[in-house]
Scaffold this active site. Structure first.
Site, short mmCIF file in Angstrom:
data_model
loop_
_atom_site.label_atom_id
_atom_site.label_comp_id
_atom_site.label_asym_id
_atom_site.label_seq_id
_atom_site.Cartn_x
_atom_site.Cartn_y
_atom_site.Cartn_z
N HIS A 183 0.89 -1.08 0.34
CA HIS A 183 -0.30 -0.31 0.54
C HIS A 183 1.16 1.17 0.38
CE1 HIS A 183 -2.93 -2.95 0.78
NE2 HIS A 183 -3.97 -1.54 0.84
N LYS A 211 -0.62 5.12 4.20
CA LYS A 211 -1.72 3.32 4.95
C LYS A 211 -0.81 3.83 5.94
CE LYS A 211 -3.91 -0.86 5.32
NZ LYS A 211 -5.10 0.06 4.84
#
Ligand code: NAD
Length: 265
Positions: free
Chosen positions: A148, A152
């Site tokens: 990600h 995040k």
């Protein structure tokens, strides 16, 4: 019927995507947007509404709210929604058991759809990995890798945990007894049945998940790559329209999509 939607966190990556996705749909209409105090854009128009910091008024105006925020916000707003009996669609990940308890309380009085991933592809993938794990058994080592963007906050991703739990269900195992989220140092040989989950963070990756099954002299990899947040936003709005009028209870995206893969442990 057009469901009137409150969007939480309109200044966020997902909040913005939800407002954009709603503009192209006839089953939902955004009637309010509520952000934390100090958030950028408060008081300014965003899509068809003006962002405020008043969750009570936002909840009063809506048939259902969509929450992609942060765990503490999810808890507090769910507690407020209990008194108003408002349906909810919850996409926030990294919830603690206390945060989750607020959703349990809300689900006693309203329908609550909770999903760590609202995409069609990932929900299909959950069924595929479960089937693979059930067919291959623990002779094939199962590992999940997720990647990600650098902002995040929670790790492993909620989606990686769902995939790993689906593998455990396919093995007929208790996930908490077989999970391995970090490896470092002299870790010894890999125990049979262990399910590893590894995290990669960097750049602007929206979300990638691979479930690998390592057999003797062969390997299966099942990968999902998200290339736009619009897939999560439109899935969440589909869930919002679906939830209105449903009996109180906790639901997931498999309920919304009508997938028949939910039975079993
Ligand atoms: P982000 O940091 O870009 O946005 C979070 C937003 O929440 C911000 O606008 C912030 O101001 C707002 N917020 C914080 N406290 C608030 C409060 N008390 N009231 C109202 N708004 C508040 O984060 P993001 O990338 O949009 O992700 C948000 C969450 O959604 C994360 O937990 C992420 O993991 C999750 N997510 C889930 C899915 C899914 O399909 N379920 C997909 C993508 C992201």
């Amino acid at each position: 019927m057009t469901a009137r939607v409150l969007v939480l966190g309109p200044s966020g990556r997902m909040g913005r995507a939800v407002i954009e996705a709603a503009a192209g749909r006839s089953d939902v209409r955004v009637v309010a947007a509520v952000d934390r105090s100090g958030a950028p854009g408060l008081g300014a128009p965003i899509g068809p509404v003006v962002a405020t910091e008043d969750p009570g008024a936002g909840l009063d105006a809506c048939d259902v709210y969509v929450d992609f925020t942060a765990p503490a916000a999810t808890r507090v707003i769910a507690q407020l929604a209990v008194g108003k009996g408002k349906p909810a669609v919850i996409g926030t990940t990294g919830l603690s058991s206390d945060d989750d308890a607020a959703l349990v309380a809300l689900a006693l009085v309203a329908p609550v759809v909770v999903a760590a991933n609202f995409s069609l592809g990932v929900n299909l993938l959950l069924g595929l990995v479960r089937q693979a794990a059930a067919t291959l058994g623990t002779e094939w080592d199962a590992e999940v890798v997720e990647t990600h963007h650098r902002a995040k906050r929670d790790a492993p991703s909620g989606t990686a945990l769902m995939i790993a739990r689906a593998i455990a269900a396919g093995h007929g195992a208790d996930y908490d007894a077989v999970k391995r989220h970090t490896r470092d140092g002299d870790i010894g040989p890999r125990p049979r049945g262990q399910i590893g989950v590894s995290t990669v963070r960097g750049g602007d990756v929206i979300g990638e998940h691979t479930a690998s099954f390592f057999g003797p002299a062969e390997r299966i990899e099942i990968t999902h790559r998200a290339s736009s947040r619009a897939i999560f936003a439109s899935g969440a709005l589909r869930a919002a329209a679906w939830a209105v009028g449903k009996p109180p209870g906790r639901y997931d995206m498999l309920d919304v999509l009508g997938f028949a893969t939910k039975s079993g442990p």
